[in-house]
Every structure is written in structure tokens, then in C-alpha cells.
Design a protein around this motif. Structure first.
Motif, PDB file in Angstrom:
ATOM      1  N   ASN A 158       4.902  14.515 -10.979  1.00  0.00           N
ATOM      2  CA  ASN A 158       5.181  14.677 -12.424  1.00  0.00           C
ATOM      3  C   ASN A 158       4.168  15.597 -13.092  1.00  0.00           C
ATOM      4  N   ALA A 159       2.878  15.444 -12.693  1.00  0.00           N
ATOM      5  CA  ALA A 159       1.848  16.331 -13.262  1.00  0.00           C
ATOM      6  C   ALA A 159       2.111  17.779 -12.871  1.00  0.00           C
ATOM      7  N   ASN A 199       3.848   5.745  -5.488  1.00  0.00           N
ATOM      8  CA  ASN A 199       3.725   5.854  -6.951  1.00  0.00           C
ATOM      9  C   ASN A 199       2.711   6.923  -7.340  1.00  0.00           C
ATOM     10  N   GLU A 200       1.584   6.963  -6.608  1.00  0.00           N
ATOM     11  CA  GLU A 200       0.583   7.996  -6.901  1.00  0.00           C
ATOM     12  C   GLU A 200       1.161   9.391  -6.673  1.00  0.00           C
ATOM     13  N   ARG A 201       1.938   9.515  -5.590  1.00  0.00           N
ATOM     14  CA  ARG A 201       2.534  10.825  -5.323  1.00  0.00           C
ATOM     15  C   ARG A 201       3.569  11.197  -6.384  1.00  0.00           C
ATOM     16  N   ARG A 211      15.268  11.754  -0.977  1.00  0.00           N
ATOM     17  CA  ARG A 211      15.128  11.551   0.467  1.00  0.00           C
ATOM     18  C   ARG A 211      14.029  10.545   0.784  1.00  0.00           C
ATOM     19  N   LEU A 212      12.917  10.652   0.005  1.00  0.00           N
ATOM     20  CA  LEU A 212      11.837   9.670   0.191  1.00  0.00           C
ATOM     21  C   LEU A 212      12.323   8.259  -0.123  1.00  0.00           C
ATOM     22  N   GLN A 267       0.827  -1.209   0.000  1.00  0.00           N
ATOM     23  CA  GLN A 267       0.000   0.000   0.000  1.00  0.00           C
ATOM     24  C   GLN A 267       0.862   1.261   0.000  1.00  0.00           C
ATOM     25  N   LEU A 268       1.926   1.229   0.828  1.00  0.00           N
ATOM     26  CA  LEU A 268       2.822   2.388   0.847  1.00  0.00           C
ATOM     27  C   LEU A 268       3.481   2.614  -0.511  1.00  0.00           C
ATOM     28  N   GLN A 269       3.845   1.511  -1.192  1.00  0.00           N
ATOM     29  CA  GLN A 269       4.462   1.651  -2.517  1.00  0.00           C
ATOM     30  C   GLN A 269       3.476   2.256  -3.509  1.00  0.00           C
TER      31      GLN A 269
END
Length: 670
Positions: A299-300, A292-294, A550-551, A286-288
Motif C-alpha cells: 500500500n505504501a 499483513n506487513e507486506r 494469488r497470495l 506469524q505468516l499472517q
């Protein structure tokens, strides 16, 4: 007893006889289960009715018929009724002058009845008729229920005593026999003494008032004491064996329950670890996905920034605002980095403390294992010392037997000269033997108690180890739950910070859009400002890249922590498995110790049986020596009688010769 009276009256009417009033009164007065007709003169008809009644009566356990002046026919009828009875336990026929027919009826009763345990025949004349008394003794030999027999004042001769001795050799139930005030004499006493070594149940034999020498009475007392000691030892050994079997069964059940509980707890821990690993894998996924969504959102946002760079012309004041915002973001980022570094240091310190605690637990468990091993070695040494003591006792037994044989040879050589000395030496040897047996029994009981106490101490140590194992498991579970809670807190904090940053960035985009609408009119005039903004935008991109790296580093640290936790869990699991293996080895060692203790008990039983056989051999040797002494005494008496006869013959011949000589005529009259 009212029903008993009615049945007695009905049977009297059926047989055409009048019921005796005295018998009815006794039946009315006596308690339930006991019929006392002592000193009541019973007729033949009454005896016949009582015999029929005793065949069917199921409540009467004691029957007292002492001093009833029973006739031969009446006694036979009563005893025939008792042959079928299986309830009566006590029978008293004292003072009824039973003779040949009564003895034969008693013999039939003893052969057929299997319930009578006590029989009183005092003040009868059973020993007068030898054939009938021999039949009575043969029935006594075959009886397996009678425990107490009273034959006082029955005119039993030495032949009757010999028949009783033959019966006692085969009887296996009689425990008390009273033969006082008969005519047994020396021969009967010897016959009874010779039969006692083959009888192991009789522990009380009264022979007072029978003209029996004191040495035979002492031999009888010694045999009775020996049988009584044997029975007490047998009962004690049975009780100990029963208690030990119960304890062993209880220990086995407890061990099986503990092993099953341990396996269940291990299975539950495995299931919990599998579930936790699945949950952690799901959380990581879920964290991955969220990351990815972030990334896609970032990117957007980058695309929007690139599209806005061409059309926007920012003023210097807004650029200063953006600089201030960037400074605040940098400060927040630094504070986050410092906070995460502090948390990482705290986690490392906690991990180091856990490792030190586990190492201390391991060292304590190793020390306890060493202590248990030392205790096992001490037990083995003590078992060896006990085996040496047993070997020494065997050597002492062989030495004592050799000494007794030498004394027997010397007694045979000096039999006529040293009777008193041999008796004293035999009595001293018997006294020493009794002392040695008592000393050995006390020593064996002390050793058994010591072994039981050691087994209990080992069980207590095992329980303490199991409690420490459970505490270590609980500590590991609590540490694991704390680590999971800290991980969840860290993830929630990162998620909140990222949401705040996204909200802040959206707010910035909204402000930028408003600024774009305001700055479209002055776009051509401020190209230089656009280039400055582009440079600043590139700096912002680099900062965003730094934040992304950093993330990624934080994600790597989280994965490393998960791996460390998994390695720690596997290490704790291996340690638990090793501790379980050690506990199982200790259990096997304890079982081996118990088997050794059982083997030692069997060896002790074998030694005791050998010692008893040696004692019996000694007693038989003593009996044979006494028999030889008796034979030699008889031979000496016979030689003395012959010498006395010869002296009388010579005296008579001399007197006859003196009376027939011519000097007789010349001698003056007296």
C-alpha cells in the motif's frame, strides 16, 4: 564329633561311670552327623549318659544301635533321651530283643518325638506282649512324622496285625511298612486289607513269610499300587497347578505392562499432536502477520507510485524497459504457477497413495480379525466335543458300575459253584478299569497340551497385531513429519520469492527516483508520455492486485491442506482407538477362554474324584464280597466239621453196638 566325645566323657565323669573305650573309638572314627554303635555291647550307665547327651545334641541326625544287646533299662533310658530330641531323623534298633518295657518306651517316643522319619526294629520281640504292642500301635496312629517302619521278625500275631490295622486307619504320614517273617496269618492279613482303603499315604507294605493267602497278598499289592498312583497323580496335579498359576500370573503381568505401555504411547502421541497443533497455529499467525506487513508495504508503494505519477514524465526508452521488466515478471509468475501446480499434483498423488496404503492395512487387520474369530469358534467346538466325550465317559462309568453290581448279585447267587470264574471276572474288570483310567489320563493330557499350544498361537497372533499397529503408528508419524517438512519448505520458498520481489521493487523505485530527477526538466514537454505512463501504472496496479489475489489463494490452499492433515490425523487416531478396542476385546475373549479352560480342568478334577470314589466303592464292595465269601467258607467248614463229628459219633455208636451184641461172643478171635 570331637566335641561330642568331650561331652560324653564329661557326662560319664559327672555320673561316676567309666566311659567305654569302644564307644569313644566309634565316636572318633565316624563322620559328622552320624553315630554308629552297631555290635557294641552298651552298659546301663553308658545308655543313661547317651540318653542325657541326646537330649542336648543338635548335630546328630542318624543313630545306629543295631545288635547292641540292650537291656530293658538301658533301652528305656536311651529312648527317654530321644523323646526330647528334635534333630535325629534315622534310628536303628535292630536285634536288641526289645520286650514289653521297650515297646512302651517306643510308644512314648512316637507320641512325643516329631522328628524321627525312619525307625528300624528288626529282630526284636515286640509282638509277644500284646498290651505293650497295642500301646505301640496307638502311638503310631497319633504320630505324624514317621515315614518308614521296619518290623521284620518281631513275632507279631494276627491280634498284633489287627492293632496295626487300627493304627494305619488313623496314621497320615507312614509310607513304607515292612512286616515280613512274622505270624500274621489269614486273620491278620484280612484286617490289614480292610484298613488299606482308609489309608491313602502308605504305598509299600511287605508281607512275605506270614502264611497269608495269595489273594490277600494280591489285594494288598493292588491297594499299594492304587495309593502309589494316587500320590503320583496328586504330585503331578500339584506341579501342573503350580506351573499354570505361574503362567497365568506371568501373562497377567505382561498384559498389564503392555496395556500401560499402550496408554503411555497414546498419551505421548496426544501431547505431541497438541504441541504440533500449537506450533502450526503459531506459525500460521506469524505468516499472517508477515502477509499483513507486506500488504502495508505494498500500500505504501502504491501511494508512492500515485505521488510519483503526477511528477514523473517517463521517456519511451524507460517505458520500454518497464515493459521488458513486466514481461520478465510475468514469465517468473507463470513459472511459479506451474511449479506450484506440479507440487500440488505431487501432494495429491502422495495423499492418494497414503489412503490406499491405509485401506490395505485396514483390510489386512479385518482379515486377521476374521481368522482370530474362526480360531475362537474352532476352540469352542473342540471344547463342546470334549464335553461330549466327558459325558460319554460318565455314561460308560455308570454302565460299568451297573454291570459290576449285576455281577456281584450273580456271584452271591452262584458263590459256592463259581469261585474261580468270579475271581477271573474280577481280575478282568480290574484290568479293564486300569486300561480305561490310563486311556482317559492320556486323552486329558493331550487335550491340555493342545489347549496350551492354541493359547500360545493366539498370543503370537496378538503380538504380531501389536507389531503391525506400532509399524502403522511409525508410518503415520513419518508421513506427518514429511508433510510438515514439505509445508515448511513451501513457506520458506514463498518467503524468499516475496523478499526477492520486494528487493526488485525497491530497486525499481530507486531507478524511478533517479529518472524523476532527470525527467523534471522535460515534464511539460511530454504530457502524452505521462498519460501513457499512467495507463501503464494502472496495468501495474492490476497486476499487483492479481498477485495479491494469488497470495490469498495460496493461503487458502495452505489452510485447506492443514485441515486435510488434521482430518487425516483424527482419522488415524480413530483407527488406532478402534484397533485398541478390538485388541481389548480379543484380550477379554482370551481371558474367557482361559476361564473356560480352568472350568474344564475343575470338571476334570471333579470327574477324577468321582471316578476315584467309584473305584473305592468298588473296592469296598469287593472287600465285602470277599468277607461274605470268607464267612460262607467258614460256615461250610463248620458244617463239614459237624458232619464229621456226627459221622464219628455214628461210627462209635455202631462199633459200640457191634461190640456189645451177642454175635461178638460167638465170633472167633482174630
Amino acid at each position: 564329633m570331637e566335641e561330642f566325645r568331650r561331652t560324653y566323657s564329661r557326662l560319664c565323669k559327672e555320673s561316676g561311670a567309666e566311659p567305654q573305650e569302644t564307644v569313644l573309638q566309634q565316636m572318633h572314627q565316624l563322620p559328622q552327623g552320624r553315630l554308629d554303635l552297631a555290635t557294641q555291647s552298651l552298659t546301663v550307665d553308658t545308655c543313661r549318659v547317651l540318653g542325657k547327651l541326646l537330649q542336648k545334641e543338635a548335630l546328630l541326625t542318624e543313630l545306629v544301635l543295631s545288635d547292641c544287646m540292650l537291656s530293658e533299662e538301658g533301652a528305656v533310658l536311651l529312648l527317654q533321651g530321644l523323646c526330647v530330641n528334635t534333630i535325629v531323623r534315622f534310628l536303628d534298633l535292630k536285634g536288641n530283643n526289645l520286650r514289653a518295657a521297650g515297646a512302651e518306651a517306643l510308644a512314648k517316643l512316637l507320641r512325643q518325638n516329631k522328628s524321627i522319619q525312619s525307625l528300624t526294629l528288626e529282630w526284636n520281640s515286640l509282638g509277644t506282649w500284646e498290651e505293650a504292642f497295642a500301646a505301640f500301635c496307638g502311638a503310631l496312629a497319633a504320630n505324624g512324622a514317621l515315614q518308614q517302619l521296619d518290623l521284620r521278625n518281631n513275632q507279631i500275631s494276627h491280634k498284633g496285625a489287627e492293632e496295626l490295622a487300627l493304627a494305619l486307619k488313623s496314621n497320615t504320614s507312614l509310607q513304607q511298612l515292612d512286616l515280613r517273617w512274622n505270624h500274621i496269618g489269614l486273620l491278620g492279613g484280612r484286617a490289614l486289607v480292610n484298613c488299606l482303603p482308609s489309608n491313602r499315604t502308605l504305598w509299600k507294605l511287605e508281607l512275605a513269610g506270614n502264611s497269608i493267602p495269595g489273594d490277600i497278598l494280591r489285594a494288598v499289592e493292588q491297594a499299594m499300587d492304587h495309593n502309589q498312583d494316587r500320590q503320583t497323580a496328586f504330585r503331578e496335579s500339584q506341579a501342573r497347578a503350580h506351573v499354570l498359576s505361574k503362567e497365568v500370573r506371568h501373562l497377567r503381568e505382561e498384559k498389564s505392562k503392555q496395556f500401560l505401555d499402550l496408554m503411555e504411547t497414546i498419551d505421548r502421541q496426544r501431547e505431541e499432536m497438541v504441541r504440533s497443533s500449537k506450533a502450526s497455529a503459531a506459525r500460521v499467525g506469524q505468516l499472517q502477520e508477515a502477509l499483513n506487513e507486506r500488504h502495508s508495504i505494498i500500500n505504501a508503494l502504491k501511494a508512492k507510485l500515485q505521488m510519483a505519477e503526477a511528477a514523473l514524465a517517463l521517456s519511451e526508452q524507460k517505458a520500454q524497459d518497464l515493459g521488458e521488466l513486466l514481461a520478465t515478471a510475468e514469465q517468473e509468475q507463470r513459472s511459479l504457477v506451474q511449479r506450484q501446480a506440479k507440487e500440488h499434483r505431487l501432494e495429491r498423488q502422495e495423499a492418494a497413495e497414503r489412503e490406499s496404503k491405509l485401506l490395505r492395512d485396514l483390510s489386512a487387520a479385518n482379515e486377521k480379525n476374521l481368522l482370530l474369530q474362526n480360531q475362537v469358534d474352532e476352540l469352542e467346538r473342540k471344547v463342546k466335543s470334549q464335553q461330549d466325550q466327558l459325558f460319554l465317559t460318565r455314561q460308560e462309568l455308570t454302565n460299568t458300575t451297573a454291570e459290576l453290581k449285576m455281577r456281584a448279585v450273580q456271584a452271591e447267587e452262584r458263590l459256592e459253584l463259581e469261585k474261580k470264574r468270579s475271581r477271573q471276572s474280577l481280575e478282568g474288570a480290574e484290568h479293564l478299569r486300569f486300561k480305561e483310567v490310563e486311556h482317559m489320563t492320556r486323552h486329558l493330557e493331550e487335550s491340555e497340551r493342545a489347549m496350551q499350544e492354541r493359547v500360545q498361537r493366539l498370543e503370537a497372533a496378538r503380538l504380531s497385531l501389536e507389531e503391525e499397529l506400532s509399524r502403522a503408528k511409525a508410518a503415520a508419524l513419518s508421513e506427518r513429519s514429511q508433510a510438515e517438512e514439505e509445508l515448511i519448505k513451501a513457506k520458506n520458498q514463498v518467503r524468499l520469492e516475496e523478499q526477492q520481489r520486494l528487493v526488485h521493487l525497491e530497486e525499481k523505485l530507486r531507478l524511478l527516483a533517479e529518472a524523476r530527477d532527470e525527467a523534471q526538466s522535460t515534464c511539460l514537454q511530454q504530457k502524452q508520455a505521462v498519460t501513457d505512463a499512467q495507463a501503464r501504472a494502472s496495468q501495474l496496479g492490476r497486476q499487483v492486485e492479481g498477485l495479491r489475489r494469488r497470495l490469498e489463494e495460496l493461503q487458502q490452499e495452505l489452510s485447506n491442506k492443514d485441515q486435510e492433515k488434521a482430518a487425516e490425523v483424527t482419522r488415524v487416531r480413530l483407527e488406532l482407538q478402534e484397533q485398541n478396542g478390538r485388541l481389548q476385546a480379543e484380550l477379554t475373549a482370551q481371558e474367557a477362554l482361559k476361564e473356560k479352560a480352568a472350568a474344564l480342568e475343575r470338571q476334570l478334577k471333579v470327574i477324577a474324584s468321582d471316578h476315584r470314589e467309584a473305584l473305592l466303592d468298588r473296592e469296598s464292595e469287593n472287600a465285602s464280597l470277599r468277607e461274605k465269601l470268607r464267612l460262607k467258607q467258614a460256615e461250610i467248614a463248620r458244617i463239614r466239621d459237624e458232619e464229621a463229628q456226627r459221622a464219628s459219633f455214628l461210627q462209635n455208636a455202631v462199633l459200640a453196638y457191634v461190640q456189645g451184641s451177642p454175635l461178638r461172643t460167638l465170633s472167633p478171635p482174630k
